[in-house]
Write a protein that holds these residues in place. Structure first.
Motif, PDB file in Angstrom:
ATOM      1  N   THR A  21       1.234  -9.679  -9.586  1.00  0.00           N
ATOM      2  CA  THR A  21       2.474  -9.179  -8.989  1.00  0.00           C
ATOM      3  C   THR A  21       2.711  -7.703  -9.284  1.00  0.00           C
ATOM      4  N   THR A  22       1.777  -7.067  -9.954  1.00  0.00           N
ATOM      5  CA  THR A  22       1.939  -5.653 -10.285  1.00  0.00           C
ATOM      6  C   THR A  22       1.946  -4.816  -9.017  1.00  0.00           C
ATOM      7  N   ARG A  23       2.862  -3.872  -8.912  1.00  0.00           N
ATOM      8  CA  ARG A  23       2.961  -3.038  -7.728  1.00  0.00           C
ATOM      9  C   ARG A  23       2.679  -1.564  -8.016  1.00  0.00           C
ATOM     10  N   TYR A  24       2.103  -1.277  -9.160  1.00  0.00           N
ATOM     11  CA  TYR A  24       1.712   0.097  -9.435  1.00  0.00           C
ATOM     12  C   TYR A  24       0.658   0.541  -8.425  1.00  0.00           C
ATOM     13  N   LYS A  25       0.728   1.795  -8.007  1.00  0.00           N
ATOM     14  CA  LYS A  25      -0.284   2.399  -7.148  1.00  0.00           C
ATOM     15  C   LYS A  25      -1.039   3.442  -7.956  1.00  0.00           C
ATOM     16  N   PHE A  41      -8.724  -7.620  -5.004  1.00  0.00           N
ATOM     17  CA  PHE A  41      -9.534  -6.634  -4.281  1.00  0.00           C
ATOM     18  C   PHE A  41      -8.876  -6.249  -2.960  1.00  0.00           C
ATOM     19  N   ARG A  42      -8.295  -7.234  -2.287  1.00  0.00           N
ATOM     20  CA  ARG A  42      -7.626  -6.944  -1.011  1.00  0.00           C
ATOM     21  C   ARG A  42      -6.407  -6.049  -1.242  1.00  0.00           C
ATOM     22  N   ARG A  43      -5.620  -6.371  -2.266  1.00  0.00           N
ATOM     23  CA  ARG A  43      -4.399  -5.601  -2.516  1.00  0.00           C
ATOM     24  C   ARG A  43      -4.708  -4.189  -3.031  1.00  0.00           C
ATOM     25  N   LEU A  44      -5.830  -4.040  -3.734  1.00  0.00           N
ATOM     26  CA  LEU A  44      -6.173  -2.760  -4.348  1.00  0.00           C
ATOM     27  C   LEU A  44      -7.290  -2.037  -3.598  1.00  0.00           C
ATOM     28  N   LYS A  45      -7.493  -2.384  -2.339  1.00  0.00           N
ATOM     29  CA  LYS A  45      -8.646  -1.867  -1.588  1.00  0.00           C
ATOM     30  C   LYS A  45      -8.608  -0.350  -1.387  1.00  0.00           C
TER      31      LYS A  45
END
Length: 629
Positions: free
Chosen positions: A493-497, A565-569
């Motif tokens: 659930t982390t939303r850091y970019k 991987f999808r969220r951090l692509k």
């Protein structure tokens, strides 16, 4: 001859070579395309010639080049103004008188689109589509006497124009083009003038320059440079001994071909070679990794399960090859990798579902300047009649002496009096570290003192351990000029970019567990003050229920990796995983390849700190470092 094709027809035509080309690669396309990489950065072809390979590949982006300005002008005009080129071609006739009149014109004196049409016209109507110039640089190939040469092909030219839209077109020497344009991950196709050098060498390619033996040796050196750079290179040449000598380290395939340039039918059979040069991995392990910033060594060491302290030189080596300003340590654990990124001058975000791990990162990664004064350290041991007795009452006789339990209760109660969250994180980190040091093996899966190995840490008092830990953590605090953040929460659930994300999840193996709470429940309880935990009072160790994690099963881990991987692509991905864990190496590569164009794996020989026996060779495994970019 009239051009009658419409623009609508051109949209259905596959782009293909529009010039007759001595040495063209149409007949080798099946073999060449089978060796081409499935994904790459940009396509580069510095000896473009007729462009058979380029049109077959239809790259999204790339660079084509040649040293012949007339040829380059054709490609540029087709890309930018194909209709005017077609209009000029429509004015030419397949007539010997017209041919020689057009041939007599000097290309450099003509309007560019007309010069491009002239080049195509002469190529399609001259003898064998050759290119030859005299000492004055004038084209001198005779009329070909073909009955119906197709020099005006609007649909073919329009299709070629579409293929050229996103391509940079350069007139220049191949060395300059490759030096300026080639980058890691690019696919480069080289089709130089063939060996042996002969009287035909100046027109075997559509160029005004010859290519001698020393040029071929220089080209081979450039191929080696491109491989080291990380490019995939495919090169064609004749089946000549020098070619085999120059490209001996690489894969070479010999292919039967026909030479259309020869006027003698019996001499048209020949053999070409295709040289396939795979790129060096970008991230090769160095025998002696680059030295770490000295500040890294200020981070207090722990025996925390899965700590990547020994892998820091390799992680730094890989990360330093990228340009990035921010990094996320998604499963921060001991906090040492997040701290490494901090010493590299990056803005760092950390996350962990263990409160103790988040506390370490809060104290030494997020915290840029708050330390405990000597007076504040002394106050941790000040009498406090309101101090909690939870540890003394709950864990009596389990892990520490009564006196040590009392010190733990006193310090954790006095931590609440410190003026800000950073100082409280420093003090709690010191308390946690002291408890780990005072515990044989540093874990809480057993009770009593049966694993006392005589270490000096076990002889020190609890107060000495806490004071010593506070000084060590103080020394690790520094300001890297960035606004760093530490989070306690679920990685999913982390939303850091961040530009780069390091992922070191719990390793799943059917042969062992990855239950951090079971090992560290006591110090995790300290960090949480035993709030919002499901205590299992019936257990001998007085542990609490493990936190739910998708990495506790094989299929759960596969699904979790895919979601991450999808969220951090959009970030550079670095993933640590072990050879004795699941998913497998190949499965992680497959999952990461769905979202990253390039995936590489570094194999690091490694021995885990925790073993059931001191000579347990099952703990000698390989640590994988997956790199996705």
């Amino acid at each position: 001859m009239k051009c009658v094709a419409t623009k609508a027809v051109a949209k259905t035509i596959q782009a293909k070579p529009f010039l007759k080309w001595a040495g063209g690669k149409t007949q080798l396309l099946a073999e060449l395309r089978a060796k081409a990489p499935s994904s790459y950065g940009q396509y580069i072809e510095p000896f473009i010639g007729g462009g058979a390979m380029f049109f077959a590949m239809q790259p999204r982006t790339g660079v084509i080049a040649d040293s012949n300005p007339e040829l380059v002008n054709v490609y540029k005009c087709l890309a930018n103004n194909v209709e005017q080129v077609i209009e000029h071609l429509a004015s030419f006739k397949n007539d010997e008188t017209d041919f020689y009149a057009v041939r007599a014109l000097r290309a450099e004196e003509l309007e560019k689109e007309y010069a491009a049409a002239r080049t195509i016209y002469l190529n399609r109507t001259c003898f064998n589509g050759l290119y030859r110039v005299n000492k004055k640089g004038e084209f001198n190939v005779p009329y070909g006497r073909y009955k119906s040469p197709s020099f005006c092909q609007p649909e073919t030219l329009r299709a070629a124009s579409e293929a050229l839209k996103n391509v940079e077109i350069i007139c220049g020497d191949y060395r300059d083009v490759l030096a300026q344009k080639a980058k890691r991950g690019d696919f480069i196709f080289l089709d130089p003038p063939y060996l042996p050098v002969s009287k035909y060498a100046d027109f075997k390619r559509y160029t005004k320059e010859q290519f001698y033996e020393e040029d071929h040796r220089e080209l081979a050196e450039e191929v080696a440079r491109l491989q080291r750079l990380g490019c995939h290179v495919i090169l064609t040449n004749s089946n000549h001994p020098l070619v085999h000598e120059l490209y001996e380290p690489y894969e070479i395939e010999v292919v039967n071909t026909r030479r259309n340039i020869s006027s003698k039918a019996g001499s048209r059979t020949a053999e070409d070679v295709i040289v396939n040069v795979q790129p060096y991995p970008r991230f090769a392990i160095r025998e002696v990794p680059a030295p770490l910033n000295k500040k890294v060594f200020a981070y207090p060491s722990t025996r925390f399960m899965g700590s990547k302290e020994k892998l820091l030189p390799y992680i730094q080596d890989v990360a330093s090859q990228f340009e990035f300003d921010s990094a996320l340590d998604l499963f921060s654990g001991s906090g040492v990798v997040g701290y490494l990124f901090k010493t590299m001058g990056k803005q760092v975000f950390t996350n962990d579902y263990m409160a103790m791990s988040a506390t370490f990162s809060k104290a030494m990664v997020e915290n840029n300047g708050h330390t405990l004064t000597e007076k504040e350290i002394d106050k941790l041991f000040s009498p406090n009649p309101k101090a909690s007795r939870f540890v003394q009452e709950t864990f009596e006789g389990l892990y520490y002496t009564d006196e040590e339990n009392a010190i733990i209760d006193l310090v954790r109660s006095n931590i609440c009096k410190l003026p800000n969250s950073e100082k409280r994180a420093v003090a709690m980190s010191a308390l946690i570290r002291a408890c780990l040091k005072k515990r044989a093996r540093g874990i809480f899966t057993y009770t009593g003192l049966r694993y006392d190995d005589g270490r000096a840490d076990l002889r020190m008092s609890m107060e000495e351990q806490i004071r010593n830990a506070a000084k060590l953590i103080n020394a690790a605090v520094f300001d890297n000029g960035k606004k760093n953040r530490a989070r306690h929460g679920d990685a999913m659930t982390t939303r850091y970019k961040a530009d780069l994300v390091y992922i070191d999840p719990p390793y799943y193996s059917p042969l062992s567990d990855n239950e951090y709470v079971r090992r560290y429940h006591f110090v995790e309880g300290l960090a949480r003050n035993w709030e919002d935990v499901d205590m299992q009072w019936h257990t001998k160790t007085k542990k609490f229920k493990n936190y739910p994690t998708p990495f506790s099963t094989r299929f759960g881990a596969i699904d979790a990796f895919d979601k991450l991987f999808r969220r951090l692509k959009d970030s550079i991905l670095l993933v640590s995983y072990s050879s004795n864990s699941q998913p497998t190496r190949e499965e992680i590569i497959s999952l990461m390849s769905k979202y990253k164009r390039h995936v590489e794996v570094i194999d690091i020989d490694y021995r885990y700190s925790f073993a059931n026996q001191s000579n347990d060779t099952k703990n000698e495994v390989q640590e994988y470092l997956f790199v996705g970019y």
